[in-house]
Motif scaffolding. Structure first.
Motif, PDB file in Angstrom:
ATOM      1  N   LYS A   1       0.857  -1.182   0.000  1.00 17.11           N
ATOM      2  CA  LYS A   1       0.000   0.000   0.000  1.00 17.11           C
ATOM      3  C   LYS A   1       0.891   1.229   0.000  1.00 17.11           C
ATOM      4  CE  LYS A   1      -3.506   2.415   2.756  1.00 17.11           C
ATOM      5  NZ  LYS A   1      -4.313   2.409   4.016  1.00 17.11           N
ATOM      6  N   ARG A   2       0.437   2.271  -0.700  1.00 14.02           N
ATOM      7  CA  ARG A   2       1.197   3.522  -0.720  1.00 14.02           C
ATOM      8  C   ARG A   2       0.620   4.488   0.304  1.00 14.02           C
ATOM      9  NH1 ARG A   2       0.492   8.556  -2.395  1.00 14.02           N
ATOM     10  NH2 ARG A   2       2.349   9.752  -2.977  1.00 14.02           N
ATOM     11  N   TYR A   3       1.508   5.053   1.123  1.00 12.73           N
ATOM     12  CA  TYR A   3       1.112   6.029   2.139  1.00 12.73           C
ATOM     13  C   TYR A   3       1.777   7.368   1.828  1.00 12.73           C
ATOM     14  CZ  TYR A   3       0.010   1.882   5.008  1.00 12.73           C
ATOM     15  OH  TYR A   3      -0.482   0.684   5.486  1.00 12.73           O
ATOM     16  N   PRO A   4       1.015   8.453   1.681  1.00 13.45           N
ATOM     17  CA  PRO A   4       1.655   9.764   1.561  1.00 13.45           C
ATOM     18  C   PRO A   4       2.317  10.135   2.880  1.00 13.45           C
ATOM     19  CG  PRO A   4      -0.733  10.007   1.734  1.00 13.45           C
ATOM     20  CD  PRO A   4      -0.457   8.538   1.636  1.00 13.45           C
ATOM     21  N   VAL A   5       3.459  10.801   2.803  1.00 12.85           N
ATOM     22  CA  VAL A   5       4.217  11.132   4.014  1.00 12.85           C
ATOM     23  C   VAL A   5       4.432  12.636   4.161  1.00 12.85           C
ATOM     24  CG1 VAL A   5       6.392  10.801   5.260  1.00 12.85           C
ATOM     25  CG2 VAL A   5       5.449   8.941   3.896  1.00 12.85           C
TER      26      VAL A   5
ATOM     27  N   TRP B   1       5.180   4.616  12.015  1.00  9.49           N
ATOM     28  CA  TRP B   1       5.774   5.699  12.808  1.00  9.49           C
ATOM     29  C   TRP B   1       5.952   6.968  11.984  1.00  9.49           C
ATOM     30  CZ3 TRP B   1      10.294   8.610  12.591  1.00  9.49           C
ATOM     31  CH2 TRP B   1      10.555   9.384  13.736  1.00  9.49           C
ATOM     32  N   VAL B   2       6.451   6.821  10.746  1.00  7.11           N
ATOM     33  CA  VAL B   2       6.736   8.006   9.948  1.00  7.11           C
ATOM     34  C   VAL B   2       5.453   8.728   9.527  1.00  7.11           C
ATOM     35  CG1 VAL B   2       6.771   7.118   7.550  1.00  7.11           C
ATOM     36  CG2 VAL B   2       8.466   8.784   8.268  1.00  7.11           C
ATOM     37  N   THR B   3       4.323   8.013   9.542  1.00  4.74           N
ATOM     38  CA  THR B   3       3.032   8.643   9.226  1.00  4.74           C
ATOM     39  C   THR B   3       2.218   8.971  10.482  1.00  4.74           C
ATOM     40  OG1 THR B   3       1.985   6.461   8.936  1.00  4.74           O
ATOM     41  CG2 THR B   3       2.876   7.520   6.957  1.00  4.74           C
ATOM     42  N   SER B   4       2.787   8.693  11.646  1.00  3.02           N
ATOM     43  CA  SER B   4       2.108   8.981  12.915  1.00  3.02           C
ATOM     44  C   SER B   4       2.340  10.428  13.319  1.00  3.02           C
ATOM     45  CB  SER B   4       2.648   8.067  14.017  1.00  3.02           C
ATOM     46  OG  SER B   4       3.964   8.477  14.403  1.00  3.02           O
ATOM     47  N   PRO B   5       1.565  10.949  14.271  1.00  5.44           N
ATOM     48  CA  PRO B   5       1.811  12.320  14.742  1.00  5.44           C
ATOM     49  C   PRO B   5       3.248  12.527  15.225  1.00  5.44           C
ATOM     50  CG  PRO B   5      -0.339  11.586  15.490  1.00  5.44           C
ATOM     51  CD  PRO B   5       0.316  10.390  14.847  1.00  5.44           C
ATOM     52  N   ALA B   6       3.824  11.507  15.867  1.00  4.91           N
ATOM     53  CA  ALA B   6       5.201  11.638  16.367  1.00  4.91           C
ATOM     54  C   ALA B   6       6.191  11.779  15.214  1.00  4.91           C
ATOM     55  CB  ALA B   6       5.562  10.440  17.235  1.00  4.91           C
TER      56      ALA B   6
END
Length: 275
Positions: free
Chosen positions: A103-107, A248-253
């Motif tokens: 799946k592709r996630y925008p970052v 993690w890289v797409t999380s608020p943190a």
């Protein structure tokens, strides 16, 4: 005393020690992943800022293989990476559609900019990338293309196509087949124009007489995405660890860490993970 009685306990101890070393080695290996990414994320300094924070949060080490986007996707296709983190959405969508990515996630995003000599002999300065390229071609101005199937190269070719100059870029057009940093170095040493991502430019030290000449065109928008390499195609992919990095890289943190990366007070990347 038989041979087995005298040797057995010692052999058992050695065997147990060897097994524990093997298990520890395997455990250490499991706590690391390979991320195939772009030269821009590395040469901008983002990963040096981002990855130590991910390690603190997860205990997972990340080895980055920095390539052009096309080569990074090819690395994922071969199963030589666990995660791909790049910036060419059309190619990323195909990567997923072909079954190589889950799946592709925008970052995050930033933008492309046209760099050139501050005196601007071709007269391209402005906010229209297509008009700028038309002027470069008309004047046969020196232009350094990465020519490496990277996300930046794909964007550059798209802009030439939009200008109607796919096969008429002018005699000054040269491909270096290199990363963003080397392309900027070539432009600096020869007084040429070059399309760059803003992140690498802000971290670039050898600017010589170069400056930003075209920026602000909405077509220069530069989106980054991240994908787990499909373990159904490549069973060796570290699915759990790779997904932890993506989460993690797409999380608020993670998004906060990306937003906090600045050079000279200027933010390099703008987080925009979908929630």
């Amino acid at each position: 005393m038989s041979f087995f009685k005298s040797f057995g306990p010692r052999a058992a101890v050695k065997s147990a020690l060897a097994a524990s070393v093997f298990v520890a080695s395997m455990a250490a290996s499991a706590q690391s992943i390979v991320v195939a990414s772009t030269t821009s994320t590395e040469q901008s300094g983002l990963f040096s800022h981002l990855l130590p924070e991910f390690k603190k949060a997860s205990g997972i080490d990340v080895k980055v293989v920095a390539l052009g986007t096309g080569q990074a996707l090819d690395t994922g296709r071969r199963g030589d990476a666990d995660v791909v983190f790049v910036h060419d959405q059309k190619a990323e969508d195909k990567f997923v559609a072909d079954g190589f990515g889950v799946k592709r996630y925008p970052v995050m995003y930033n933008d492309f900019i046209l760099i050139g000599p501050k005196a601007d002999p071709a007269g391209v300065k402005g906010t229209d990338i297509v008009e700028g390229l038309k002027k470069l071609a008309a004047g046969n101005a020196p232009f350094v293309s990465r020519g490496d199937k990277s996300g930046t190269h794909a964007a550059e070719l798209r802009f030439w196509d939009q200008a109607g100059l796919k096969d008429a870029k002018g005699s000054g057009y040269k491909e270096c087949g290199c990363g963003m940093g080397p392309a900027l170095n070539m432009a600096a040493s020869t007084g040429a124009y070059v399309l760059a991502d803003r992140g690498t430019w802000l971290n670039f030290k050898n600017r010589a007489d170069l400056g930003i000449l075209v920026e602000g065109d909405k077509r220069l928008f530069n989106q980054y995405g991240v994908m787990l390499v499909n373990p159904a195609k490549h069973p060796q992919v570290k699915q759990a660890e790779g997904q932890k990095f993506i989460d993690w890289v797409t999380s608020p943190a993670g998004q906060k860490v990306i937003a906090e990366y600045k050079i000279g007070g200027e933010q390099l990347f703008f987080p925009n993970a979908e929630k």
